[in-house]
Enzyme design. Structure first.
Site, short mmCIF file in Angstrom:
data_model
loop_
_atom_site.label_atom_id
_atom_site.label_comp_id
_atom_site.label_asym_id
_atom_site.label_seq_id
_atom_site.Cartn_x
_atom_site.Cartn_y
_atom_site.Cartn_z
N SER A 1 3.50 3.82 5.43
CA SER A 1 3.29 4.57 4.19
C SER A 1 3.55 6.03 4.47
O SER A 1 3.14 6.55 5.51
CB SER A 1 1.86 4.37 3.69
OG SER A 1 1.64 5.10 2.49
N HIS B 1 5.32 16.38 1.16
CA HIS B 1 4.99 17.49 0.27
C HIS B 1 5.82 18.72 0.68
O HIS B 1 5.42 19.48 1.56
CB HIS B 1 3.51 17.83 0.35
CG HIS B 1 2.61 16.81 -0.27
ND1 HIS B 1 2.58 16.56 -1.61
CD2 HIS B 1 1.70 15.96 0.30
CE1 HIS B 1 1.69 15.61 -1.88
NE2 HIS B 1 1.15 15.22 -0.73
N HIS C 1 6.96 9.59 -2.24
CA HIS C 1 6.09 8.61 -1.58
C HIS C 1 6.89 7.33 -1.37
O HIS C 1 7.73 6.96 -2.20
CB HIS C 1 4.88 8.33 -2.47
CG HIS C 1 4.22 7.00 -2.20
ND1 HIS C 1 4.47 5.88 -2.97
CD2 HIS C 1 3.34 6.62 -1.25
CE1 HIS C 1 3.77 4.86 -2.51
NE2 HIS C 1 3.08 5.29 -1.47
N ASN D 1 6.36 3.21 0.61
CA ASN D 1 5.46 2.30 1.31
C ASN D 1 6.13 0.94 1.40
O ASN D 1 6.72 0.47 0.43
CB ASN D 1 4.12 2.20 0.56
CG ASN D 1 3.22 1.13 1.15
OD1 ASN D 1 3.23 -0.02 0.71
ND2 ASN D 1 2.44 1.52 2.13
N VAL D 2 6.08 0.32 2.56
CA VAL D 2 6.47 -1.08 2.71
C VAL D 2 5.41 -1.76 3.58
O VAL D 2 4.92 -1.17 4.54
CB VAL D 2 7.87 -1.25 3.32
CG1 VAL D 2 8.95 -0.97 2.30
CG2 VAL D 2 8.07 -0.37 4.55
N HIS E 1 17.65 6.69 -8.75
CA HIS E 1 17.65 5.35 -9.33
C HIS E 1 18.94 4.59 -9.01
O HIS E 1 18.93 3.35 -8.94
CB HIS E 1 17.42 5.44 -10.84
CG HIS E 1 15.98 5.64 -11.20
ND1 HIS E 1 15.09 4.61 -11.33
CD2 HIS E 1 15.27 6.77 -11.43
CE1 HIS E 1 13.89 5.08 -11.63
NE2 HIS E 1 13.97 6.40 -11.69
N HIS F 1 -5.30 8.33 -18.32
CA HIS F 1 -6.11 9.39 -18.92
C HIS F 1 -5.29 10.63 -19.25
O HIS F 1 -5.76 11.52 -19.96
CB HIS F 1 -7.29 9.75 -18.00
CG HIS F 1 -6.87 10.30 -16.67
ND1 HIS F 1 -6.35 9.52 -15.68
CD2 HIS F 1 -6.92 11.56 -16.18
CE1 HIS F 1 -6.07 10.27 -14.63
NE2 HIS F 1 -6.41 11.52 -14.90
N GLY G 1 -12.55 -0.46 5.47
CA GLY G 1 -13.06 0.29 6.62
C GLY G 1 -11.97 0.99 7.40
O GLY G 1 -12.11 1.19 8.61
N ARG H 1 -9.22 4.09 8.45
CA ARG H 1 -9.43 5.43 8.96
C ARG H 1 -9.26 6.45 7.83
O ARG H 1 -8.17 6.60 7.28
CB ARG H 1 -8.46 5.73 10.09
CG ARG H 1 -8.66 7.06 10.78
CD ARG H 1 -7.76 7.14 12.01
NE ARG H 1 -7.97 8.39 12.73
CZ ARG H 1 -7.27 9.50 12.51
NH1 ARG H 1 -6.32 9.51 11.59
NH2 ARG H 1 -7.51 10.59 13.22
#
Length: 301
Positions: free
Chosen positions: A94, A98, A108, A110-111, A147, A177, A260, A262
């Site tokens: 992941s 920035h 961002h 993630n795999v 894309h 929101h 749990g 890190r």
């Protein structure tokens, strides 16, 4: 459940972390990643790598983890309630980048690979992942390129794959929101096991490897764009929306905390500097106001 599958996924993910870190360091040209290897008391561990105060990146984090446990957390069984209480193995990479320059988008990716088992049930496995882009001062050519790469890497796996995973990304990275998307989307998929392990693994490899092809050309085009205090302040304000999403909605954050994991590695995705302003409204017809046009699902290519 095959340990060989876990080993193959782990090998790929470790090499992917190395490849992305090397590319980010080269793009930054100044700072280097610092690695923080860690172990999880209840099983597994990982390598957290963070680059800070670079020439291009204010902060970049690229995490690898492989964790296991005797009880799946609630976030992992939300769509598979029959597995509640089962054991699991999860491994993934992941990253969140920035940049300092407000004209370079935050990004961002993630795999991940997951195996789960429970007495009385057949063991199950699945892949998930994707990548998304969060610009502050967006350019349509950048979004179309982003894309375009996503569509091209999806094409060998089915004519509708890009369309489905783009829509999933738009729906997932959505701040209800605020009534806006987190950025301009990309790809998002989860619970992928249709077609067998080899096909799903190949697709996940394509997503992980395609991230740099999607992001680096955008960075190269924008990294030398001049900016001032106004642009910087707007960037910091908009980073607040990133924080809101990650702490309120993100399944990865919830899984990490509930299992749990890190804490420092889980919350590495948060920007190093951010500001909040009550009832902020950009000036009408300003570059800042234009961002709103990009924060709703649409077809980019």
């Amino acid at each position: 459940m095959s340990s060989e599958q876990v080993e193959r996924a782990e090998q790929f993910l470790r090499s992917l972390q190395d490849r992305i870190c090397a590319a980010v360091e080269q793009a930054d040209g100044q700072a280097r990643f610092v690695e923080d290897a860690w172990t999880r008391p209840t099983g597994g561990g990982g390598r957290t790598r963070v680059l800070r105060e670079g020439a291009v990146f204010e902060q970049a984090g690229v995490n690898f983890s492989l964790v296991h446990g005797d009880k799946l957390p609630p976030s992992a069984t939300a769509h598979r309630p029959e597995l509640a209480g089962g054991s699991f193995v999860a491994t993934g990479v992941s990253l969140v980048l920035h940049p300092r320059n407000p004209y370079i988008p935050t990004t961002h990716a993630n795999v991940r690979y997951f195996e789960a088992s429970k007495p009385g049930l057949e063991p199950v496995w699945w892949f998930g992942g994707g990548f998304d882009l969060t610009p502050f001062y967006p350019f349509e050519e950048d979004v179309r390129h982003w894309h375009g790469v996503a569509r091209e890497l999806c094409a060998p796996y089915g004519a509708d794959v890009y369309t489905r995973y783009k829509q999933w990304c738009d729906e997932y990275f959505y701040l209800k929101h605020r009534n806006e998307t987190r950025g301009v989307g990309g790809l998002f998929y989860d619970d992928l096991n249709a077609g067998g392990f080899e096909s799903c693994f190949a697709f996940t490899q394509a997503v992980g490897q395609g991230f740099l092809d999607a992001y680096l050309p955008i960075l190269a085009r924008r990294k030398d764009t001049p900016y001032g205090e106004r642009e910087r302040e707007f960037q910091l304000y908009r980073r607040g929306r990133y924080v809101e999403f990650n702490l309120v909605y993100d399944r990865g954050t919830l899984f990490g905390l509930q299992s749990g994991g890190r804490t420092e590695s889980i919350l590495m995705s948060l920007p190093p500097r951010v500001r909040f302003e009550y009832a902020y409204q950009p000036e009408p017809d300003s570059a800042e106001a234009r961002l709103a046009e990009f924060l709703k699902p649409r077809e980019w290519i």
